[in-house]
Design an enzyme around this catalytic site. Sequence first.
Site, PDB file in Angstrom:
ATOM      1  N   ASP A  54      -3.959  -3.567   4.660  1.00 12.40           N
ATOM      2  CA  ASP A  54      -2.921  -2.740   4.136  1.00 12.40           C
ATOM      3  C   ASP A  54      -1.641  -3.362   4.689  1.00 12.40           C
ATOM      4  OD1 ASP A  54      -2.105   0.139   3.578  1.00 12.40           O
ATOM      5  OD2 ASP A  54      -0.748  -0.502   5.036  1.00 12.40           O
ATOM      6  N   TYR A  68       7.025  -5.359   4.828  1.00 14.61           N
ATOM      7  CA  TYR A  68       6.536  -6.007   6.015  1.00 14.61           C
ATOM      8  C   TYR A  68       6.635  -7.392   6.098  1.00 14.61           C
ATOM      9  CZ  TYR A  68       3.433  -1.684   6.223  1.00 14.61           C
ATOM     10  OH  TYR A  68       3.070  -0.436   5.968  1.00 14.61           O
ATOM     11  N   LYS A 107       2.670  -2.142  -1.222  1.00 19.40           N
ATOM     12  CA  LYS A 107       3.674  -0.801  -1.438  1.00 19.40           C
ATOM     13  C   LYS A 107       4.842  -1.209  -1.873  1.00 19.40           C
ATOM     14  CE  LYS A 107       1.729   0.985   2.664  1.00 19.40           C
ATOM     15  NZ  LYS A 107       1.368  -0.348   3.470  1.00 19.40           N
ATOM     16  N   HIS A 122       6.191   3.697  -1.529  1.00 22.21           N
ATOM     17  CA  HIS A 122       6.240   3.718  -0.063  1.00 22.21           C
ATOM     18  C   HIS A 122       6.785   4.876   0.418  1.00 22.21           C
ATOM     19  CE1 HIS A 122       6.357   0.430   3.403  1.00 22.21           C
ATOM     20  NE2 HIS A 122       6.261   1.472   3.998  1.00 22.21           N
TER      21      HIS A 122
END
Length: 271
Positions: free
Chosen positions: A45, A50, A75, A108
């Site tokens: 994930d 990120y 996301k 998100h």
Amino acid sequence: MAVPTVRLNSGHSMPQIGLGVWQASPDEAVPAVVWAIEAGYRHIDTAALYANEAQVGEAIRRSGVPRDQIFVTTKLWNSDQGYSQALAAFDASLKALGLDYVDLYLLHAPVVGKRADSWRALEKLHREGKARSIGVSNFGVHHLKEMESYATIPPAVNQIEITPYLQRHDIVEYCNAKGIVIQAYSPLTQGNKLSDPRLVAIADKHGKTTAQVLIRWGIEKGFVTLPKSVKRDRLIANKDVFDFALDARDLALLDQFEEGLVVGWDPTVWD
């Protein structure tokens, strides 16, 4: 031991434990994902936010495990929401990952004024086979109910922070009724409750760690759980939760831990 899977309303199956890579630096993400796949994880994930999608993709290729055996989630970040923006952001994520498709693409968070157009983009990606399943993250019940007015494809997943200390009964009840799988992020309370004496007592009873008890709680509840670690021994231990079960007394005690503890952010309460 192989990780069990849950069936999504899209018809695809998702492993019940995945490795979360939030806050994993690019240098940390590659070895962590490689170690996870070696340990038997088949669910990774990540997210555009990120900034490690490229490293996740590199690690998957380095692992030697066939792509179709690994479930990959990413996301759509808030600043990229909107129809055309979402499509462009997805293409950027797919290019960074170096993949032909993702297994799950999520909004998100529920951005005001943008989520309907963003969802329309996700539906297009799903119909084109670029996102095999689509879902949401951090949606409250009011956001999910609103989706019924604009979604032609229901979300397969709602990824939210959920632990015994933050049980979100209303969201869980709604999602269960609608066939939406709950994904639990920050299932280890970001370490805040790992020394709780009540939790320690349950862990000692089973000869497990408190982290393993928290992960097992999510499994028992039917959630998909996403523990994050970049340490090899810990990510291996986080998967080692299928050789014990919490009994009725354990679960009743854990149900009493509710205290509304949010250790991350909480978009479920946004307008």
